[in-house]
Design an enzyme around this catalytic site. Sequence first.
Site, PDB file in Angstrom:
ATOM      1  N   HIS A  33     -18.372 -40.557 -77.104  1.00 14.51           N
ATOM      2  CA  HIS A  33     -18.383 -41.928 -76.869  1.00 14.51           C
ATOM      3  C   HIS A  33     -16.612 -42.486 -76.641  1.00 14.51           C
ATOM      4  CE1 HIS A  33     -18.302 -45.927 -75.769  1.00 14.51           C
ATOM      5  NE2 HIS A  33     -17.799 -46.223 -77.166  1.00 14.51           N
ATOM      6  N   ARG A  43     -18.976 -28.763 -37.988  1.00 15.50           N
ATOM      7  CA  ARG A  43     -17.975 -28.409 -37.303  1.00 15.50           C
ATOM      8  C   ARG A  43     -18.494 -26.600 -36.783  1.00 15.50           C
ATOM      9  NH1 ARG A  43     -12.903 -26.939 -39.241  1.00 15.50           N
ATOM     10  NH2 ARG A  43     -12.917 -24.900 -40.332  1.00 15.50           N
ATOM     11  N   LEU A  94      -3.970 -15.969 -46.180  1.00 14.62           N
ATOM     12  CA  LEU A  94      -5.016 -15.962 -47.057  1.00 14.62           C
ATOM     13  C   LEU A  94      -6.282 -17.224 -47.898  1.00 14.62           C
ATOM     14  CD1 LEU A  94      -2.849 -13.061 -49.385  1.00 14.62           C
ATOM     15  CD2 LEU A  94      -5.070 -13.128 -47.441  1.00 14.62           C
ATOM     16  N   GLY A  95      -7.059 -17.666 -47.831  1.00  9.87           N
ATOM     17  CA  GLY A  95      -7.244 -18.401 -48.434  1.00  9.87           C
ATOM     18  C   GLY A  95      -8.077 -18.771 -47.602  1.00  9.87           C
ATOM     19  N   GLY A 132     -19.120 -38.185 -41.384  1.00  7.70           N
ATOM     20  CA  GLY A 132     -19.754 -37.283 -42.371  1.00  7.70           C
ATOM     21  C   GLY A 132     -18.810 -37.089 -42.815  1.00  7.70           C
ATOM     22  N   THR A 162     -10.173 -21.802 -44.259  1.00 12.59           N
ATOM     23  CA  THR A 162      -9.818 -22.636 -43.939  1.00 12.59           C
ATOM     24  C   THR A 162      -9.784 -24.038 -45.603  1.00 12.59           C
ATOM     25  OG1 THR A 162     -11.725 -22.323 -42.029  1.00 12.59           O
ATOM     26  CG2 THR A 162     -11.147 -25.185 -43.118  1.00 12.59           C
ATOM     27  N   CYS A 163     -10.634 -23.404 -46.504  1.00 14.77           N
ATOM     28  CA  CYS A 163     -10.185 -24.264 -47.596  1.00 14.77           C
ATOM     29  C   CYS A 163      -9.201 -24.275 -48.360  1.00 14.77           C
ATOM     30  CB  CYS A 163     -11.087 -23.142 -49.010  1.00 14.77           C
ATOM     31  SG  CYS A 163     -10.548 -23.852 -50.502  1.00 14.77           S
ATOM     32  N   ALA A 188     -10.177  -8.343 -36.053  1.00 13.81           N
ATOM     33  CA  ALA A 188     -11.209  -6.984 -36.692  1.00 13.81           C
ATOM     34  C   ALA A 188     -12.722  -7.479 -35.485  1.00 13.81           C
ATOM     35  CB  ALA A 188     -12.634  -7.196 -37.600  1.00 13.81           C
ATOM     36  N   ASP A 233     -19.632 -20.348 -43.548  1.00 12.34           N
ATOM     37  CA  ASP A 233     -19.454 -21.074 -42.658  1.00 12.34           C
ATOM     38  C   ASP A 233     -20.509 -20.096 -40.996  1.00 12.34           C
ATOM     39  OD1 ASP A 233     -18.523 -22.852 -44.385  1.00 12.34           O
ATOM     40  OD2 ASP A 233     -16.771 -23.351 -42.811  1.00 12.34           O
TER      41      ASP A 233
END
Length: 450
Positions: free
Chosen positions: A436, A257, A34-35, A168, A37-38, A101, A296
């Site tokens: 400020h 990628r 779960l989650g 990159g 690549t990130c 899948a 992606d």
Amino acid sequence: MKLIIIGAGPGGYETAVEAARRGIEVVLISDGPLGGTCLNEGCIPTKTLLHAAEQLPEGETPADAALATAQKHKRAVVEQLRGGIALLLGNKLITLVEGHASFAGPHCVTVPGPEGERRFEGDAILVAVGSVSASLPIPGADLPGVLSSREILELERVPRSLCIIGGGVIGLEFASLYRSFGAEVTVLEYAPSLLPRFDTDLSKRLRQALVRRGIAVETSARVEAIDGGDAFSVRFSDKSCAERSVAAECVLMAVGRRAALSSLNFEAIGIECSPRGVVVDDNFETSVPGVYAVGDVTGRMMLAHEASAQGLRALNHICLCADGGSGVPDDGLDFSIIPAAVFTTPELACVGLSEEDCKASGQEFRALKAFYRANGKAMSMDAGDGYCKVLADPVSGRILGAHILGAHASDLIHEAAALMQFGVDAKRAGSLIHAHPTLSEVLQAALRSF
Ligand code: NAD
């Protein structure tokens, strides 16, 4: 209605949670944790290690103990966040399926399992299967020890020397990170400047900042081969076509990628793909009606937050069609205003057009500039090395883009994004009162120069 989602990264799981919140039955299928690549091998582990690296005194000897401690912390953070996602997916409308899948028809996918193949049918299918690291077709690229971004995240000891192929986003984040941990770092970039897709003014300033930190940078460097042995030797031709080499204990391949297109059987149902990724329209619908692709795998900007936003647009379109509507949903999502951040030290962040984009499209612009060294908070933080540039239409003051290099750039950029999204021009924006002393006054100073 039933929605099948393939992939449990930010594009997949966030869409699943939102769909269930709207009362839609979801089958979420993933062959990875779960989650995506990130969470598991990208944004979150990198930022956790970076945070630890930034606490170290600059340029000290390799900090092996600090890296080992940071790795432990990283694993705990990732595990905790994965647990958080599992909780979010605990909704009774969501069925989580582990496995790979592939398409068996336009509304049907199959997943092999120990008890045979399982079939799932849905009114709509969303593909969010991400991307994989690219490599170079050069001798030595597949030598053991030539690392991908996933593998370099697992090091328990700081490499004494590190050669990074590709300047990159990934290359520079790891250059910055391992330099902070005390490695000797060299970056070899093929293009004439680092971060070729970013505003050149900013990427040049980032290069200067990285070089000041002791990172060696070669641009216009064509890497030709990697030789193994006691240490690696990375051979390249430099901008004057001279043959040179860099010796390094570790090599990181960070040349981009590519969309994870293989093995989903797209061709069986006629989903159109380009060499970059799955072809989609403004609703992220593919050439097969009812089948969507986000993140992606579409080969667009590979950013977690973009994948989530695309998933939301796709879901909005699915709901619109279910209600008998058509066209692009009026959901306020503007895919031309997507902030991006590079987590180097210093950070770089941008939104909207660069100077190069403006020039290429014939858009007139005024560059409104401000420097961190004139900002009290930045100086008090010893972070005077920073720069902010806003590009505005010279007549209307419409904000076209914003670019920030310096401490907390990744947080500051969102004010510029908000101004752009809600159509506030540079003159009106400059009248907004800022607290400020804060770093946000750097952006205010740039806007006030309109
Ligand atoms: P990238 O496209 O950002 O950079 C790859 C670099 O490698 C380019 O600068 C390219 O010119 C260079 N290159 C290509 N061939 C080369 C060669 N033969 N020799 C030397 N250099 C060569 O790709 P990436 O850094 O691998 O990142 C992949 C994707 O992941 C990107 O889309 C990036 O935006 C995303 N990402 C984003 C973040 C973030 O948002 N902070 C972090 C990591 C990754």
